[in-house]
Write an enzyme that holds these catalytic residues in place. Structure first.
Site, PDB file in Angstrom:
ATOM      1  NE  ARG A  11      19.074  63.020 106.704  1.00 15.63           N
ATOM      2  CZ  ARG A  11      17.844  62.610 106.405  1.00 15.63           C
ATOM      3  NH1 ARG A  11      17.605  61.327 106.232  1.00 15.63           N
ATOM      4  NH2 ARG A  11      16.861  63.467 106.298  1.00 15.63           N
ATOM      5  CE  LYS A  64      41.909  68.133 104.438  1.00 13.36           C
ATOM      6  NZ  LYS A  64      42.985  69.127 104.226  1.00 13.36           N
ATOM      7  CD  GLU A  87      50.457  67.630  96.287  1.00 12.52           C
ATOM      8  OE1 GLU A  87      50.861  67.540  97.457  1.00 12.52           O
ATOM      9  OE2 GLU A  87      49.769  68.603  95.880  1.00 12.52           O
ATOM     10  CE  LYS A 101      45.928  62.885 102.551  1.00  9.94           C
ATOM     11  NZ  LYS A 101      45.363  63.639 101.465  1.00  9.94           N
ATOM     12  CD  GLU A 110      44.141  70.669 107.379  1.00  8.37           C
ATOM     13  OE1 GLU A 110      43.914  69.876 106.449  1.00  8.37           O
ATOM     14  OE2 GLU A 110      44.437  71.856 107.209  1.00  8.37           O
ATOM     15  NE  ARG A 153      43.961  65.492 106.013  1.00 13.52           N
ATOM     16  CZ  ARG A 153      42.970  64.731 105.580  1.00 13.52           C
ATOM     17  NH1 ARG A 153      42.192  64.119 106.463  1.00 13.52           N
ATOM     18  NH2 ARG A 153      42.756  64.552 104.298  1.00 13.52           N
ATOM     19  CG  ASN A 169      47.636  72.208 103.604  1.00 16.28           C
ATOM     20  OD1 ASN A 169      47.215  71.588 102.643  1.00 16.28           O
ATOM     21  ND2 ASN A 169      46.930  72.359 104.713  1.00 16.28           N
ATOM     22  CG  HIS A 171      49.432  72.924  99.423  1.00 18.79           C
ATOM     23  ND1 HIS A 171      50.572  72.155  99.487  1.00 18.79           N
ATOM     24  CD2 HIS A 171      48.502  72.146  98.814  1.00 18.79           C
ATOM     25  CE1 HIS A 171      50.331  70.969  98.946  1.00 18.79           C
ATOM     26  NE2 HIS A 171      49.078  70.935  98.531  1.00 18.79           N
ATOM     27  CG  HIS A 213      46.266  77.549  97.607  1.00 21.72           C
ATOM     28  ND1 HIS A 213      45.897  77.195  98.886  1.00 21.72           N
ATOM     29  CD2 HIS A 213      46.073  76.450  96.853  1.00 21.72           C
ATOM     30  CE1 HIS A 213      45.514  75.942  98.891  1.00 21.72           C
ATOM     31  NE2 HIS A 213      45.608  75.464  97.672  1.00 21.72           N
ATOM     32  CG  HIS A 220      47.211  71.626  93.418  1.00 19.52           C
ATOM     33  ND1 HIS A 220      46.957  72.716  94.231  1.00 19.52           N
ATOM     34  CD2 HIS A 220      47.556  70.610  94.243  1.00 19.52           C
ATOM     35  CE1 HIS A 220      47.139  72.359  95.489  1.00 19.52           C
ATOM     36  NE2 HIS A 220      47.493  71.089  95.520  1.00 19.52           N
TER      37      HIS A 220
HETATM   38  P1  NAD Z   1      42.292  65.779  87.550  1.00 20.23           P
HETATM   39  O1  NAD Z   1      41.336  64.956  88.274  1.00 20.23           O
HETATM   40  O2  NAD Z   1      41.796  66.983  86.840  1.00 20.23           O
HETATM   41  O3  NAD Z   1      43.072  64.858  86.507  1.00 20.23           O
HETATM   42  C1  NAD Z   1      44.051  65.428  85.676  1.00 20.23           C
HETATM   43  C2  NAD Z   1      43.799  65.109  84.210  1.00 20.23           C
HETATM   44  O4  NAD Z   1      44.202  63.766  83.951  1.00 20.23           O
HETATM   45  C3  NAD Z   1      42.345  65.194  83.780  1.00 20.23           C
HETATM   46  O5  NAD Z   1      42.282  65.709  82.473  1.00 20.23           O
HETATM   47  C4  NAD Z   1      41.898  63.736  83.809  1.00 20.23           C
HETATM   48  O6  NAD Z   1      40.802  63.473  82.983  1.00 20.23           O
HETATM   49  C5  NAD Z   1      43.134  63.061  83.302  1.00 20.23           C
HETATM   50  N1  NAD Z   1      43.313  61.659  83.680  1.00 20.23           N
HETATM   51  C6  NAD Z   1      42.999  61.065  84.841  1.00 20.23           C
HETATM   52  N2  NAD Z   1      43.487  59.819  84.868  1.00 20.23           N
HETATM   53  C7  NAD Z   1      44.089  59.617  83.686  1.00 20.23           C
HETATM   54  C8  NAD Z   1      44.791  58.528  83.112  1.00 20.23           C
HETATM   55  N3  NAD Z   1      45.032  57.412  83.806  1.00 20.23           N
HETATM   56  N4  NAD Z   1      45.257  58.653  81.852  1.00 20.23           N
HETATM   57  C9  NAD Z   1      45.068  59.816  81.152  1.00 20.23           C
HETATM   58  N5  NAD Z   1      44.461  60.892  81.652  1.00 20.23           N
HETATM   59  C10 NAD Z   1      43.976  60.790  82.902  1.00 20.23           C
HETATM   60  O7  NAD Z   1      43.484  66.288  88.492  1.00 20.23           O
HETATM   61  P2  NAD Z   1      44.260  65.623  89.723  1.00 20.23           P
HETATM   62  O8  NAD Z   1      45.589  66.254  89.703  1.00 20.23           O
HETATM   63  O9  NAD Z   1      44.161  64.146  89.735  1.00 20.23           O
HETATM   64  O10 NAD Z   1      43.434  66.165  90.980  1.00 20.23           O
HETATM   65  C11 NAD Z   1      43.307  67.534  91.231  1.00 20.23           C
HETATM   66  C12 NAD Z   1      42.086  67.744  92.087  1.00 20.23           C
HETATM   67  O11 NAD Z   1      42.263  67.040  93.298  1.00 20.23           O
HETATM   68  C13 NAD Z   1      41.817  69.182  92.454  1.00 20.23           C
HETATM   69  O12 NAD Z   1      40.441  69.449  92.302  1.00 20.23           O
HETATM   70  C14 NAD Z   1      42.215  69.271  93.904  1.00 20.23           C
HETATM   71  O13 NAD Z   1      41.473  70.241  94.622  1.00 20.23           O
HETATM   72  C15 NAD Z   1      41.918  67.885  94.384  1.00 20.23           C
HETATM   73  N6  NAD Z   1      42.711  67.461  95.533  1.00 20.23           N
HETATM   74  C16 NAD Z   1      42.042  66.931  96.578  1.00 20.23           C
HETATM   75  C17 NAD Z   1      42.744  66.466  97.676  1.00 20.23           C
HETATM   76  C18 NAD Z   1      42.010  65.795  98.791  1.00 20.23           C
HETATM   77  O14 NAD Z   1      42.621  65.522  99.831  1.00 20.23           O
HETATM   78  N7  NAD Z   1      40.750  65.502  98.618  1.00 20.23           N
HETATM   79  C19 NAD Z   1      44.138  66.551  97.714  1.00 20.23           C
HETATM   80  C20 NAD Z   1      44.794  67.106  96.616  1.00 20.23           C
HETATM   81  C21 NAD Z   1      44.074  67.551  95.521  1.00 20.23           C
HETATM   82  N1  GLY Z   2      45.804  67.252 100.671  1.00 24.13           N
HETATM   83  C1  GLY Z   2      45.859  67.648 102.026  1.00 24.13           C
HETATM   84  C2  GLY Z   2      45.070  66.782 102.938  1.00 24.13           C
HETATM   85  O1  GLY Z   2      44.527  65.778 102.548  1.00 24.13           O
HETATM   86  O2  GLY Z   2      44.971  67.084 104.078  1.00 24.13           O
END
Ligand code: NAD
Ligand code: GLY
Length: 361
Positions: A119, A141, A183, A225, A235, A239, A243, A246, A250, A263
């Protein structure tokens, strides 16, 4: 090193931003219990895991690791379960800490696991992509994908601390760096025209990975942020401005198939479509629209998408989480540096803005 705080009362937490940061020193006050589970993936593991293992062990903690396969396609319930397996097999209890070491996929999954395990246990974010440093590691998130929708299962779970080390961006593939820059640019478009001016002056250095410039861009992005999250954690309003681009993005991502466009790439073209519609609505000038395209192109981002039949594009847009009571809401630009969320836009102008930013062949 620079430090920012996400002001959430008793859940207030710091974001450390710099190069060659000392994890043992910085993390020590935030690891409350004796057990730490480092969650990472098989790409990041050989690059950075030992550095953090050594640091956490030097604090006298008992450390275990969970290494997931790399990729968005593993952001699912089956692979989330591997984190629970690792926690249970290691005999971890309620005052353990889950530490995410990786990009947004690892951060979202480890964070969700930390929200659910017994939990809720402590959670630390060490984002290693630019995108995760400026966006996903901050704000709480977390979640996983479902076959019927991206990020459909999740929880709000704020970390104890975020540590963003610019030296780890040296190994990031170029496309991933650009996706993160999308971003960064988003924060300028939606709320800070002075930051846009700074990005215009410094984009070449950012693309060349100057660590001081990257740290400044991460700091300024996280400051935006952190302020927005502090005002609207769950949100309910403001917040949603995060987007920008986005809803269009999407649609592009879904049509192309996840993983074909990153993305950030889809968000870049989505922001151009949002800016184009804002121009057609008479809110921003043609010069401002060109300015949005130019800065994205300088970050090596696409500003037009392949041809997508408009009906299909609209169908994908209507699946967006910002659809409320069947009504599509968009984040648009009242002016450059001032976004609004609105359902009052002309659908014909929206179609024109989409079509105008597709490649002809
Ligand atoms: P990712 O986590 O897939 O990383 C991108 C690639 O880079 C992967 O292949 C990873 O292994 C590699 N990598 C990571 N760090 C590295 C480094 N220092 N050197 C070499 N390679 C490295 O992608 P991302 O763009 O970091 O994140 C995308 C994800 O984040 C999506 O799932 C999306 O939904 C999520 N997201 C969440 C939020 C949130 O608020 N929680 C916001 C935006 C995106
Ligand atoms: N990436 C959008 C949010 O965190 O709200």
């Amino acid at each position: 090193m620079q430090t920012l705080f996400v002001e959430l009362g008793e859940r207030r937490y710091p974001i450390f931003i710099g190069s060659d940061l000392n994890p043992a020193e910085l993390l020590a006050p935030y690891i409350k219990g004796k057990q730490v589970m480092i969650v990472t993936n098989d790409t990041v593991k050989p690059l950075y895991l030992n550095h953090y293992l050594d640091a956490v062990q030097s604090l006298g903690k008992s450390v275990a690791t969970c290494v997931l396969p790399d990729g968005e396609k593993y952001k699912n319930i089956q692979h989330l379960n591997l984190i629970f397996d690792a926690l249970l097999e290691a005999g971890f209890n309620r005052d353990c800490t889950v530490l995410a070491l990786g990009g947004g996929v690892i951060g979202d999954m480890a964070g969700f696991a930390s929200a659910c395990f017994q939990r809720g246990v402590y959670f630390i974010q060490i984002p290693t992509t630019l995108l995760s440093q400026v966006d996903s590691s901050v704000g709480g998130k977390t979640g996983i994908n479902h076959p019927l929708g991206k990020n459909m299962i999740g929880a709000f779970k704020q970390p104890e601390v975020v540590m963003a080390d610019m030296s780890q961006l040296k190994t990031l593939p170029e496309r991933e760096l650009s996706a993160g820059l999308a971003e960064v640019i988003k924060y300028a478009f939606l709320g800070d025209v002075e930051f846009l001016h700074w990005l215009e002056q410094n984009m070449d250095g950012l693309v060349a990975r100057d660590p001081l410039l990257l740290a400044e861009a991460v700091y300024r992005s996280c400051a935006h942020k952190a302020r927005i999250v502090a005002n609207d954690e769950k949100e309910q309003g403001e917040r949603a401005l995060l987007n920008l681009g986005h809803t269009f993005g999407h649609a592009i991502e879904s049509y192309m198939g996840y993983g074909v466009w990153l993305h950030g790439e889809a968000v870049a073209t989505g922001m151009v479509m949002a800016a184009d519609l804002s121009h057609r609505m008479g809110w921003i000038s043609a010069e401002d629209l060109e300015r949005t395209k130019k800065i994205l192109q300088r970050a090596h981002l696409p500003v037009a998408c392949p041809k997508i039949p408009i009906d299909e594009f609209l169908a994908y847009m209507s699946h967006d989480k910002k659809v409320l009571n069947g009504q599509l809401r968009l984040v648009l630009l009242k002016k450059l540096g001032q976004a609004i969320i609105t359902k009052d836009f002309d659908i014909e102008l929206m179609k024109q803005a989409i079509l105008a930013n597709q490649l002809s062949a």
